[in-house]
Design a protein around this motif. Structure first.
Motif, PDB file in Angstrom:
ATOM      1  N   MET A 151     -34.512  85.958  41.530  1.00  0.00           N
ATOM      2  CA  MET A 151     -34.301  84.995  40.471  1.00  0.00           C
ATOM      3  C   MET A 151     -34.250  85.679  39.108  1.00  0.00           C
ATOM      4  O   MET A 151     -33.509  85.244  38.233  1.00  0.00           O
ATOM      5  CB  MET A 151     -35.417  83.939  40.506  1.00  0.00           C
ATOM      6  CG  MET A 151     -35.132  82.748  39.676  1.00  0.00           C
ATOM      7  SD  MET A 151     -33.704  81.862  40.306  1.00  0.00           S
ATOM      8  CE  MET A 151     -33.976  80.303  39.641  1.00  0.00           C
ATOM      9  N   GLY A 152     -35.012  86.762  38.940  1.00  0.00           N
ATOM     10  CA  GLY A 152     -35.027  87.480  37.668  1.00  0.00           C
ATOM     11  C   GLY A 152     -33.684  88.124  37.371  1.00  0.00           C
ATOM     12  O   GLY A 152     -33.250  88.177  36.224  1.00  0.00           O
ATOM     13  N   GLY A 153     -33.018  88.640  38.420  1.00  0.00           N
ATOM     14  CA  GLY A 153     -31.713  89.252  38.232  1.00  0.00           C
ATOM     15  C   GLY A 153     -30.679  88.237  37.781  1.00  0.00           C
ATOM     16  O   GLY A 153     -29.817  88.541  36.958  1.00  0.00           O
ATOM     17  N   PHE A 154     -30.755  87.021  38.348  1.00  0.00           N
ATOM     18  CA  PHE A 154     -29.821  85.964  37.955  1.00  0.00           C
ATOM     19  C   PHE A 154     -30.043  85.570  36.498  1.00  0.00           C
ATOM     20  O   PHE A 154     -29.099  85.381  35.748  1.00  0.00           O
ATOM     21  CB  PHE A 154     -29.985  84.755  38.881  1.00  0.00           C
ATOM     22  CG  PHE A 154     -29.018  83.648  38.575  1.00  0.00           C
ATOM     23  CD1 PHE A 154     -27.655  83.824  38.798  1.00  0.00           C
ATOM     24  CD2 PHE A 154     -29.453  82.439  38.074  1.00  0.00           C
ATOM     25  CE1 PHE A 154     -26.753  82.815  38.515  1.00  0.00           C
ATOM     26  CE2 PHE A 154     -28.563  81.429  37.790  1.00  0.00           C
ATOM     27  CZ  PHE A 154     -27.207  81.613  38.017  1.00  0.00           C
ATOM     28  N   ARG A 155     -31.312  85.476  36.097  1.00  0.00           N
ATOM     29  CA  ARG A 155     -31.640  85.151  34.703  1.00  0.00           C
ATOM     30  C   ARG A 155     -31.103  86.240  33.774  1.00  0.00           C
ATOM     31  O   ARG A 155     -30.519  85.953  32.732  1.00  0.00           O
ATOM     32  CB  ARG A 155     -33.149  84.997  34.535  1.00  0.00           C
ATOM     33  CG  ARG A 155     -33.532  84.583  33.120  1.00  0.00           C
ATOM     34  CD  ARG A 155     -35.033  84.590  32.879  1.00  0.00           C
ATOM     35  NE  ARG A 155     -35.475  85.976  32.931  1.00  0.00           N
ATOM     36  CZ  ARG A 155     -36.536  86.417  33.603  1.00  0.00           C
ATOM     37  NH1 ARG A 155     -37.281  85.572  34.273  1.00  0.00           N
ATOM     38  NH2 ARG A 155     -36.870  87.685  33.594  1.00  0.00           N
ATOM     39  N   ASP A 156     -31.277  87.502  34.167  1.00  0.00           N
ATOM     40  CA  ASP A 156     -30.756  88.614  33.356  1.00  0.00           C
ATOM     41  C   ASP A 156     -29.239  88.537  33.244  1.00  0.00           C
ATOM     42  O   ASP A 156     -28.667  88.812  32.192  1.00  0.00           O
ATOM     43  CB  ASP A 156     -31.166  89.954  33.962  1.00  0.00           C
ATOM     44  CG  ASP A 156     -32.661  90.199  33.858  1.00  0.00           C
ATOM     45  OD1 ASP A 156     -33.323  89.523  33.036  1.00  0.00           O
ATOM     46  OD2 ASP A 156     -33.170  91.066  34.609  1.00  0.00           O
TER      47      ASP A 156
END
Length: 141
Positions: free
Chosen positions: A1-6
């Motif tokens: 999920m963090g990669g998508f936010r980035d």
């Protein structure tokens, strides 16, 4: 999920989204100028032609070449309006800004780099130079 936010908050993606929104709004402005002001102005001289009803049939299929003609005319009028309302004035402004920036610069006598006329020392070779601006005058960038 963090990669998508980035990915979502990456600078290029946000800049692209802003460019698309601005481009869409700008398209609406140019279209409004063209259809609301230029096309009726042209209609004064020869009437507003409508080619949408022109077509020919072949084996039961309708080929509406009139809508293509209308689209080409609209494209041409839009391109002319865009050129004279946006491109030409912005080119003039950019040229004036470049001329002002060029007038505000001179060459260093030691390294021949471009430096500001107000400079007392070259930013590139640090040579001491005499400012070339009269007292009380301003150089605008």
């Amino acid at each position: 999920m963090g990669g998508f936010r980035d990915f979502l908050f990456r600078g290029n993606l946000i800049q692209l989204a802003v460019a698309v929104v601005i481009g869409t709004a700008f398209t609406n402005v140019i279209t409004a100028i063209t259809t609301g002001m230029v096309t009726p102005l042209l209609g004064i001289f020869g009437g507003q032609p409508n080619f949408n009803e022109l077509y020919f049939s072949l084996n039961g299929s309708q080929f509406k070449y009139g809508s293509v003609i209308d689209s080409l005319i609209t494209f041409f009028i839009t391109a002319v309006v865009l050129y004279y309302v946006v491109v030409l004035p912005s080119d003039w402004v950019i040229k004036r800004l470049e001329e002002n920036a060029a007038d505000a610069q001179r060459e260093c006598s030691e390294c021949w780099s471009k430096i500001d006329k107000r400079a007392t020392r070259c930013a590139f070779c640090t040579a001491s130079v005499i400012p070339q601006v009269k007292w009380g005058t301003e150089v605008s960038l």
